[in-house]
Design a protein around this motif. Structure first.
Motif, PDB file in Angstrom:
ATOM      1  N   GLU A  74       2.521  25.928  57.400  1.00 28.35           N
ATOM      2  CA  GLU A  74       1.224  26.316  56.336  1.00 28.35           C
ATOM      3  C   GLU A  74       0.024  26.123  57.349  1.00 28.35           C
ATOM      4  O   GLU A  74      -1.314  27.100  57.119  1.00 28.35           O
ATOM      5  N   VAL A  75      -0.160  25.462  58.476  1.00 25.97           N
ATOM      6  CA  VAL A  75      -1.555  24.933  59.262  1.00 25.97           C
ATOM      7  C   VAL A  75      -1.403  26.462  59.456  1.00 25.97           C
ATOM      8  O   VAL A  75      -2.379  27.447  59.686  1.00 25.97           O
ATOM      9  N   GLU A 122      10.730  18.993  57.475  1.00 23.27           N
ATOM     10  CA  GLU A 122       9.284  18.771  57.163  1.00 23.27           C
ATOM     11  C   GLU A 122       8.139  19.205  58.470  1.00 23.27           C
ATOM     12  O   GLU A 122       7.327  20.283  57.633  1.00 23.27           O
ATOM     13  N   ILE A 123       7.929  18.796  59.314  1.00 22.75           N
ATOM     14  CA  ILE A 123       7.117  19.324  60.898  1.00 22.75           C
ATOM     15  C   ILE A 123       7.083  20.767  60.478  1.00 22.75           C
ATOM     16  O   ILE A 123       6.105  21.202  60.828  1.00 22.75           O
ATOM     17  N   MET A 149       5.131  22.260  57.788  1.00 20.23           N
ATOM     18  CA  MET A 149       4.227  21.640  58.276  1.00 20.23           C
ATOM     19  C   MET A 149       3.391  22.784  59.025  1.00 20.23           C
ATOM     20  O   MET A 149       2.216  23.013  59.458  1.00 20.23           O
ATOM     21  N   HIS A 178       4.228  24.195  49.926  1.00 20.53           N
ATOM     22  CA  HIS A 178       5.325  23.744  51.328  1.00 20.53           C
ATOM     23  C   HIS A 178       6.989  23.631  50.381  1.00 20.53           C
ATOM     24  O   HIS A 178       7.625  23.711  51.653  1.00 20.53           O
ATOM     25  N   VAL A 227      -0.913  13.894  60.206  1.00 18.37           N
ATOM     26  CA  VAL A 227       0.151  13.458  60.535  1.00 18.37           C
ATOM     27  C   VAL A 227       1.767  12.959  59.676  1.00 18.37           C
ATOM     28  O   VAL A 227       2.220  13.028  58.666  1.00 18.37           O
ATOM     29  N   SER A 283       6.492  22.504  64.972  1.00 21.19           N
ATOM     30  CA  SER A 283       5.324  21.994  64.260  1.00 21.19           C
ATOM     31  C   SER A 283       3.657  21.848  64.189  1.00 21.19           C
ATOM     32  O   SER A 283       3.255  21.973  65.673  1.00 21.19           O
ATOM     33  N   PRO A 284       2.956  20.707  63.554  1.00 21.96           N
ATOM     34  CA  PRO A 284       1.317  21.120  63.485  1.00 21.96           C
ATOM     35  C   PRO A 284       0.774  20.951  65.041  1.00 21.96           C
ATOM     36  O   PRO A 284       1.377  20.318  65.304  1.00 21.96           O
TER      37      PRO A 284
END
Length: 310
Positions: A302-303, A295-296, A299, A259, A110, A196-197
């Motif tokens: 998206e996951v 940003e996190i 991500m 993204h 990450v 967050s991922p």
């Protein structure tokens, strides 16, 4: 500074001041530490325990709300420095504290090698004999002050929150979002969900927020950053934003610049809400304080999109 309820907020020093908190809870001459920052924060946390006048041998419990490294990365070094402490961790997180190999690999994926070395170097495994697995409903006894661990997934499957009946309040880790003090206005605190991922799940997050609110807490202590009240309003804000974030993420699905579209959508969402909250120069403040979180969060969304598409 210790409050009237025997709770000291500790700034772990992760990345910048006012970003990542741990909480030292005292009762009857004993103490529990809730969350602990990254491995590079371990000495800062120990210094804060010393400054609070708490003997390191009096810390009986190190409770990590989940095993993301800004909450649990310092557990290995701290367990070695706190001779009587046991680590209290969610069943899904316990194996990763005993053997952090996969946690380290995931963090490097990450954040990249350079950032990992800067912010997370020094992680160590926790001896299995000092690990207590906290199933849903587990009670940590702190010298007559029960601390109740309740599963609160949505941000992570390995997340619990801690109910402190003495203060009628929660220690919520990341379940109740991010509330940085830079966004406080006359309208009160400002809150943003954290997705967050890699285990964000909107339905679970909605349900966990409702779990927290169901006890009508007087306040909620979040890791990022500090104690907030006006919990009903903030809970409604979180519910609205989760739905809005899911909508904008789905709208970007399939786009070659997915993204970038999600980042732009989140930036617009948070900026508009900050402006409505009375934050001065909201675009600049959001970019400065929330840029990394955006940003996190993108991500993590998206996951979630990719997992939902399978």
């Amino acid at each position: 500074m210790r409050d009237r309820n025997g709770i000291t907020i500790i700034d772990t020093g992760y990345v910048r001041p006012g970003l990542c908190a741990a909480y030292l809870v005292e009762s009857g001459g004993r103490a529990a530490l809730i969350d602990c920052g990254t491995a590079t924060c371990a000495q800062t946390v120990l210094d804060a325990i010393d400054a609070a006048g708490v003997d390191r041998a009096a810390v009986d419990w190190l409770m990590v709300t989940h095993v993301h490294l800004d909450h649990a990365g310092a557990a290995g070094p701290l367990i070695r420095a706190l001779p009587n402490a046991q680590l209290v961790v969610h069943p899904r997180g316990a194996p990763h504290m005993i053997d952090p190999t996969r946690l380290i690999a995931g963090a490097k994926a990450v954040y990249g090698e350079a950032m990992f070395e800067r912010d997370h170097a020094g992680m160590r495994p926790v001896p299995e004999a000092r690990v207590v697995v906290a199933e849903d409903g587990h009670v940590v006894e702190l010298a007559g002050r029960p601390l109740l661990c309740i599963d609160t997934p949505g941000h992570a499957l390995h997340h619990y929150s801690v109910w402190d009946a003495d203060t009628h309040s929660w220690f919520a880790g990341d379940t109740f979002g991010l509330s940085y003090r830079e966004f406080d206005t006359a309208m009160g605190p400002f809150v943003v969900p954290t997705t967050s991922p890699v285990q964000f799940d909107p339905a679970q997050m909605h349900a966990s927020i409702d779990t927290l609110l169901a006890r009508a807490p007087e306040s909620i202590r979040v890791a990022h950053y500090g104690e907030v009240d006006d919990c009903v309003r903030l809970g409604a804000d979180l519910h609205e934003q989760i739905d809005a974030m899911v909508t904008l993420a789905r709208a970007a699905q399939g786009a070659p610049d997915r993204h970038a579209r999600i980042v732009d959508g989140l930036t617009r969402l948070y900026t508009a809400r900050a402006h409505d909250h009375g934050v001065e120069d909201a675009p600049a403040r959001v970019a400065e304080v929330l840029g990394g979180d955006i940003e996190i969060n993108a991500m993590g969304l998206e996951v979630w999109l990719d997992r939902a598409a399978r």
